[in-house]
Design an enzyme around this catalytic site. Structure first.
Site, mmCIF file in Angstrom:
data_model
loop_
_atom_site.group_PDB
_atom_site.id
_atom_site.type_symbol
_atom_site.label_atom_id
_atom_site.label_comp_id
_atom_site.label_asym_id
_atom_site.label_seq_id
_atom_site.Cartn_x
_atom_site.Cartn_y
_atom_site.Cartn_z
ATOM 1 N N TYR A 46 0.852 -1.192 0.000
ATOM 2 C CA TYR A 46 0.000 0.000 0.000
ATOM 3 C C TYR A 46 0.883 1.234 0.000
ATOM 4 O O TYR A 46 1.848 1.311 0.751
ATOM 5 C CB TYR A 46 -0.897 0.021 1.244
ATOM 6 C CG TYR A 46 -2.351 -0.058 0.868
ATOM 7 C CD1 TYR A 46 -2.924 0.899 0.039
ATOM 8 C CD2 TYR A 46 -3.165 -1.102 1.316
ATOM 9 C CE1 TYR A 46 -4.250 0.822 -0.343
ATOM 10 C CE2 TYR A 46 -4.491 -1.190 0.947
ATOM 11 C CZ TYR A 46 -5.029 -0.212 0.114
ATOM 12 O OH TYR A 46 -6.328 -0.293 -0.262
ATOM 13 N N GLU A 48 -0.432 4.835 -0.492
ATOM 14 C CA GLU A 48 -1.219 6.062 -0.711
ATOM 15 C C GLU A 48 -0.337 7.285 -0.529
ATOM 16 O O GLU A 48 0.433 7.370 0.430
ATOM 17 C CB GLU A 48 -2.399 6.110 0.255
ATOM 18 C CG GLU A 48 -3.528 5.216 -0.207
ATOM 19 C CD GLU A 48 -4.722 5.212 0.722
ATOM 20 O OE1 GLU A 48 -4.685 5.909 1.754
ATOM 21 O OE2 GLU A 48 -5.691 4.507 0.415
ATOM 22 N N ASP A 216 -5.838 13.692 -25.357
ATOM 23 C CA ASP A 216 -5.870 12.294 -24.908
ATOM 24 C C ASP A 216 -5.181 11.489 -26.008
ATOM 25 O O ASP A 216 -5.768 11.200 -27.041
ATOM 26 C CB ASP A 216 -7.331 11.862 -24.725
ATOM 27 C CG ASP A 216 -7.455 10.399 -24.325
ATOM 28 O OD1 ASP A 216 -6.455 9.664 -24.418
ATOM 29 O OD2 ASP A 216 -8.568 9.993 -23.935
ATOM 30 N N THR A 242 -3.294 6.301 -22.033
ATOM 31 C CA THR A 242 -3.177 4.956 -21.489
ATOM 32 C C THR A 242 -1.813 4.431 -21.909
ATOM 33 O O THR A 242 -1.134 5.031 -22.745
ATOM 34 C CB THR A 242 -4.280 4.019 -22.025
ATOM 35 O OG1 THR A 242 -4.284 4.084 -23.455
ATOM 36 C CG2 THR A 242 -5.642 4.406 -21.499
ATOM 37 N N LYS A 245 -1.820 0.606 -25.361
ATOM 38 C CA LYS A 245 -2.202 0.499 -26.782
ATOM 39 C C LYS A 245 -0.910 0.470 -27.607
ATOM 40 O O LYS A 245 -0.145 -0.475 -27.464
ATOM 41 C CB LYS A 245 -3.162 1.632 -27.134
ATOM 42 C CG LYS A 245 -4.468 1.549 -26.307
ATOM 43 C CD LYS A 245 -5.472 2.594 -26.696
ATOM 44 C CE LYS A 245 -6.804 2.395 -26.002
ATOM 45 N NZ LYS A 245 -6.921 3.062 -24.707
ATOM 46 N N ARG A 251 -1.981 -2.364 -18.620
ATOM 47 C CA ARG A 251 -3.163 -1.494 -18.575
ATOM 48 C C ARG A 251 -2.963 -0.485 -17.455
ATOM 49 O O ARG A 251 -2.930 -0.845 -16.275
ATOM 50 C CB ARG A 251 -4.415 -2.329 -18.320
ATOM 51 C CG ARG A 251 -4.695 -3.345 -19.409
ATOM 52 C CD ARG A 251 -6.073 -3.893 -19.252
ATOM 53 N NE ARG A 251 -7.018 -2.811 -19.346
ATOM 54 C CZ ARG A 251 -7.630 -2.451 -20.465
ATOM 55 N NH1 ARG A 251 -7.416 -3.113 -21.581
ATOM 56 N NH2 ARG A 251 -8.473 -1.457 -20.475
#
Ligand code: DSN
Length: 423
Positions: A46, A48, A216, A242, A245, A251
């Protein structure tokens, strides 16, 4: 793996991926190194917060991983860390875009009907900010303000589309719309647009209408990194992408933002956490870092060039066989084929119009899948058919190029597509 059920399914999917010809324009095949990072113990942690500012202990190593990813992201796109900031924590493209809007265009606060101020004057909810984005049916993305997406519920989309004749962007039309509507933000970069985007002209439209410009570049990020598609960074205020692609990573997503007196960088970081997300997926960030290093190699530049060459060959071969391509061709990895061709003439190149009586996009994608070629059905600009059974299919060259396909292979693929769809 002890879980035999899942193991069998993973093996079956591996086999399926090997067996088919994958022309899904938004998919690719990652390297073993990327898979190794994704499947590592980093998933146990974790973290954060941001490097040096975490809410949990034990993040000394994780900080190094995230910092390295940031450093590589800026380097890959030739960005000066004094001028650009990048957030590498978005879990995928849709949350990345939502975070940008949350940061730049805080949604109006909801006021229950009938609420009055201290003087008894009715208070109403303020009008939402305007996002000028390409509509889904013209090649835009859900998160560019489409009504059914949260981005179209909290903000008002000013939809734009393509020129009806050329099926390409018409910057004069865009300018006219932007001047009339005065959006707060213009979104460029699309999901089903095969052509080069003139970023300088997009910037002119944004400047004239006093809007911010967001790009984008999810589909074309690998092509930009490989130097075969113009970079938007000189012109944009914010760039989202992203990483899975054409960039050929896991991902995930990234948000690049200009560092200046507007402090958009701080706003973006806050929008990701605590605004939208909790702990970042550190295994994913490590896999992105590996991807970015791979994308700096000469081999990746060669790959990106081959992706574009292969798509160009596929487009020419399909046209020569009479298929109408949206905008008449491609400058990228992506092609939109009008399989329905409801009497529309092919004005742009070789090949006769097929005339009415083609097949729908759904039928085309199903036929191709039965023959081992995977594509997606896709609406075409000004489509007269519904999105569930539209007039076309979208194909791309990125995944098969990763598997080593060259021009001759794409010539054979075009021939096969034609045989299957012509029946
Ligand atoms: N699903 C992606 C694509 O296929 O283009 C966009 O989110």
């Amino acid at each position: 793996m002890k879980d035999i059920q899942i193991k069998k399914l993973i093996d079956a999917e591996k086999k399926r991926q090997k067996k088919v010809i994958n022309l899904i324009a938004s998919e690719n095949y990652v390297s073993k190194d990327v898979l190794e990072a994704l499947g590592s113990e980093l998933t146990n942690k974790y973290a954060e917060g941001y490097p040096g500012k975490r809410y949990y202990g034990g993040n000394e190593i994780v900080d190094k991983i995230e910092s390295l990813c940031i450093e590589r992201a800026l380097k890959l796109f030739n960005l000066d860390p004094k001028e650009w900031h990048v957030n590498v924590q978005p879990l995928s493209g849709s949350p990345a875009n939502l975070a940008v809007y949350l940061a730049l265009l805080p949604p109006p606060k909801f006021v229950p009907p009938g609420t009055k101020d201290a003087n008894g004057v009715a208070i109403t909810t303020a009008a939402p900010a305007k996002i000028m984005g390409m509509s889904l049916d013209q090649g835009g993305h859900l998160t560019h303000g489409q009504k059914v997406s949260a981005t179209g519920k909290f903000w008002q989309q000013i939809p734009y589309g393509l020129d009806a004749t050329t099926e390409m962007l018409n910057y004069d039309q865009l300018r006219e719309l932007a001047m009339k509507e005065k959006p707060a933000l213009i979104v460029s970069g699309y999901t089903a647009y095969p052509r080069t985007i003139d970023w300088a002209r997009m910037k002119e439209v944004a400047v004239a209408s006093e809007a911010m410009l967001m790009v984008d570049m999810s589909h074309i990020a690998g092509l930009v990194a490989g130097g075969v598609y113009p970079s938007p960074f000189k012109y944009a205020d914010v760039v989202t992408t992203t990483t899975h692609k054409t960039l050929r990573g896991p991902r995930a997503a990234m948000i690049f933002v200009r560092k200046d007196s507007r402090e958009l960088d701080k706003k973006i970081d806050k929008a990701i956490i605590p605004g939208l997300q909790g702990g970042p997926h550190i295994n994913q960030i490590a896999a992105v870092a590996v991807t970015l290093k791979e994308a700096m190699t000469p081999a990746f530049k060669k790959y990106a060039r081959q992706v574009v060459n292969n798509a160009a060959v596929l487009a020419e071969e399909l046209k020569a066989r009479g298929w109408r391509l949206i905008s008449g061709g491609t400058d990228s990895h992506l092609i939109l084929i009008d399989t329905w061709n409801n009497g529309k003439k092919n004005d742009y190149g070789v090949g006769a119009a097929r005339g009415a009586g083609g097949i729908t996009g759904k039928e085309a994608s199903e036929r191709l899948e039965r023959a081992g070629i995977i594509v997606n059905k896709n609406g075409i600009p000004f489509d007269t058919r519904p999105p569930t059974d539209p007039s076309g299919i979208r194909v791309g060259s990125a995944a098969e190029t990763t598997r080593g396909a060259k021009e001759k292979d794409f010539r054979a693929i075009a021939k096969r597509i034609d045989e299957i769809l012509r029946k």
